[in-house]
Design a protein around this motif. Structure first.
Motif, mmCIF file in Angstrom:
data_model
loop_
_atom_site.group_PDB
_atom_site.id
_atom_site.type_symbol
_atom_site.label_atom_id
_atom_site.label_comp_id
_atom_site.label_asym_id
_atom_site.label_seq_id
_atom_site.Cartn_x
_atom_site.Cartn_y
_atom_site.Cartn_z
ATOM 1 N N THR A 124 0.830 -1.206 0.000
ATOM 2 C CA THR A 124 0.000 0.000 0.000
ATOM 3 C C THR A 124 0.860 1.250 0.000
ATOM 4 N N THR A 146 -2.728 -8.181 -3.541
ATOM 5 C CA THR A 146 -3.909 -7.952 -2.721
ATOM 6 C C THR A 146 -4.633 -6.701 -3.206
ATOM 7 N N ASP A 147 -5.949 -6.730 -3.075
ATOM 8 C CA ASP A 147 -6.754 -5.601 -3.536
ATOM 9 C C ASP A 147 -6.397 -4.318 -2.790
ATOM 10 N N VAL A 148 -6.190 -4.423 -1.470
ATOM 11 C CA VAL A 148 -5.904 -3.222 -0.687
ATOM 12 C C VAL A 148 -4.555 -2.620 -1.083
ATOM 13 N N LEU A 150 -3.025 -2.857 -4.057
ATOM 14 C CA LEU A 150 -3.148 -2.269 -5.390
ATOM 15 C C LEU A 150 -3.939 -0.962 -5.343
ATOM 16 N N GLU A 151 -5.008 -0.940 -4.552
ATOM 17 C CA GLU A 151 -5.842 0.260 -4.454
ATOM 18 C C GLU A 151 -5.068 1.443 -3.878
ATOM 19 N N GLU A 154 -2.054 2.702 -6.007
ATOM 20 C CA GLU A 154 -2.553 3.577 -7.085
ATOM 21 C C GLU A 154 -2.914 4.952 -6.542
ATOM 22 N N ARG A 171 -0.881 -5.682 -11.290
ATOM 23 C CA ARG A 171 -1.490 -6.762 -10.517
ATOM 24 C C ARG A 171 -0.810 -8.093 -10.852
ATOM 25 N N ASN A 173 -1.040 -11.929 -11.240
ATOM 26 C CA ASN A 173 -2.091 -12.887 -11.548
ATOM 27 C C ASN A 173 -1.921 -14.140 -10.705
#
Length: 491
Positions: A124, A146-148, A150-151, A154, A171, A173
């Protein structure tokens, strides 16, 4: 770009080009400028401003204000995520800058001036791309799964539009499994065994011949890692990078990660933990580097435990890396190590590692009894050199012994080693004709670590030794003598 050089005998410190090398963060000044930071600052009995390092909110706010005040960066991370220390991360960036500016390997990216890096597990915080882009204008790909992560990576990039075009968040894969080490086989030990590496001075050493193009990795390497892809499967076909960097998961369990009660840097299981710990994770980077080879000029990783360095370097020797460098990152009471390697042919001749002369060596002397002190060890050091006929002088005030060995004494030691019958010793002796041996001056110092444990350091006091290996052999013999006398029962 020039840099200040560390004087001989000095402990490794902050990188000289680090913004905080001569000007550590001023908590009082930052508190006066940032009202959000002020509540976390208090003053100790000696009047110095401090923060509570066990308070995650305090360390996160410090990182935020340092990035804004000193680097012009907007930054934030959610609760519980790994919070980086800015000075320590800056050390890593500047070390890579040193690698890229060196002439050890050729600059293969002559068509562009901007360096391009790959940050493995950017998290993050996205700290390395943000610092590299803002300080040096580097381009980056930062990967995570992990989504958190990447979010927020960004968000941190887009919050800084003047460098956002330099950074890509990619991301990983999870459906593309990490490469299997079972597919990578060759004769174990075909390219030798790494027995020497300069951990203390970050010296470059060639650790093996350039392997044939078909070389694959021994199946023991990478065993234990079954996590997401790291480089293979994430780096795109045809992509070229100047370097990769990584702050690996240092721990095998989350309980182990929480053992330090003096700090609170946060961190999730995904960021901090890996089966097999950092050794398994970095070993997988080595796996991937064997496949990608010259897609990167330099492969690098931070290492949290010095004991892992020699094991990892041995693996690099086995798979045919041509060059390895190590360094020490020091910030306050925190020590980390850097490991870098390449598969590119060296652009200048460097002495092979098994005969390379180190000018600074050390080892831990454990298992001392209560009645044994550092002074007892120093006396044994003095006696060791005195018995071989060397000139030695004990300085009890500085806890060191100054030693001068004649050319004849050095040659005698090497001949004794040759008679012990190892290939390494014979090779050293073959490269050491007596008429080319100079007198050698060295210093041995002893430092208290914890009760029952001492750090013994040897320092070569002359700039050049025409015969590689002499100092290393002598210091290794001293280590054996002292451990035999003071570390009985310790393996």
């Amino acid at each position: 770009m020039g840099s200040k050089k560390r004087k001989r005998g000095e402990r490794a410190t902050t990188h000289p080009r680090n913004k905080y090398s001569d000007n550590p963060p001023d908590f009082s000044l930052l508190a006066s400028k940032y009202s959000t930071f002020a509540p976390y600052v208090f003053y100790s009995g000696d009047g110095r401003p401090r923060i509570d390092w066990t308070d995650f909110n305090a360390t996160r706010e410090l990182t935020r204000v340092l990035l804004h005040h000193d680097h012009g960066l907007n930054w934030w991370i959610p609760d519980g995520q790994l919070c980086p220390t800015v000075p320590n991360r800056s050390n890593y960036i500047h070390w890579i800058e040193d690698l890229l500016s060196s002439d050890i390997i050729p600059k293969v990216q002559a068509d562009r001036d901007t360096a391009k890096g790959f940050d493995i597990g950017t998290g993050t915080n996205c700290i390395y791309p943000l610092l590299g882009a803002s300080l040096l204008g580097w381009k980056f790909v930062g990967s995570d799964f992990t989504d958190v992560a990447l979010e927020w990576a960004e968000k941190n990039v887009k919050s800084n539009p003047y460098i956002s075009e330099l950074i890509e968040i990619r991301r990983v894969n999870l459906e593309n499994p990490a490469s299997s080490s079972e597919e990578l086989n060759d004769e174990p030990g075909k390219y030798g065994q790494c027995t020497d590496a300069d951990f203390d001075n970050g010296k470059a050493v060639v650790i093996g011949p350039s392997p044939p193009a078909h070389l694959q990795m021994h199946s023991s390497i990478g065993k234990g890692y079954d996590g997401p892809p790291i480089l293979v499967g994430v780096v795109k076909d045809g992509e070229k990078f100047d370097f990769c960097m990584c702050n690996p998961p240092f721990f095998e369990t989350i309980e182990e990660a929480g053992l330090n009660p003096k700090t609170s840097c946060g961190g999730t299981v995904q960021e901090m933990v890996c089966p097999g710990g950092e050794s398994a994770f970095i070993t997988r980077i080595i796996d991937d580097s064997v496949q990608l080879r010259q897609s990167f000029r330099w492969y690098t990783s931070m290492v949290g435990r010095k004991t892992n360095l020699k094991v990892l370097i041995s693996k690099l020797w086995e798979v045919g890396a041509t060059i390895v460098k190590t360094t020490e990152f020091v910030q306050g009471q925190t020590c980390r190590w850097g490991l870098a390697w390449s598969f590119l042919p060296a652009s200048k001749k460097i002495v092979p590692s098994h005969v390379a002369e180190k000018n600074n060596m050390s080892f831990m002397l454990e298992g001392l009894q209560r009645h044994q002190s550092a002074f007892d060890v120093l006396q044994s050091v003095e006696s060791y050199f005195h018995n071989m006929g060397a000139s030695s002088k004990l300085d009890s005030a500085s806890f060191k012994v100054d030693v001068t060995l004649s050319a004849e004494q050095c040659n005698s030691i090497l001949k004794t080693q040759t008679q012990n019958g190892t290939d390494q010793d014979i090779l050293i002796s073959a490269n050491c004709p007596s008429d080319k041996l100079n007198d050698m001056r060295l210093c041995v110092s002893v430092f208290q670590q914890i009760p029952g444990t001492l750090l013994v350091k040897g320092l070569l006091l002359q700039k050049e030794i025409p015969v590689p290996g002499v100092f290393s052999v002598i210091f290794q013999q001293l280590q054996e003598v002292l451990k035999s006398k003071f570390s009985k029962g310790i393996r």
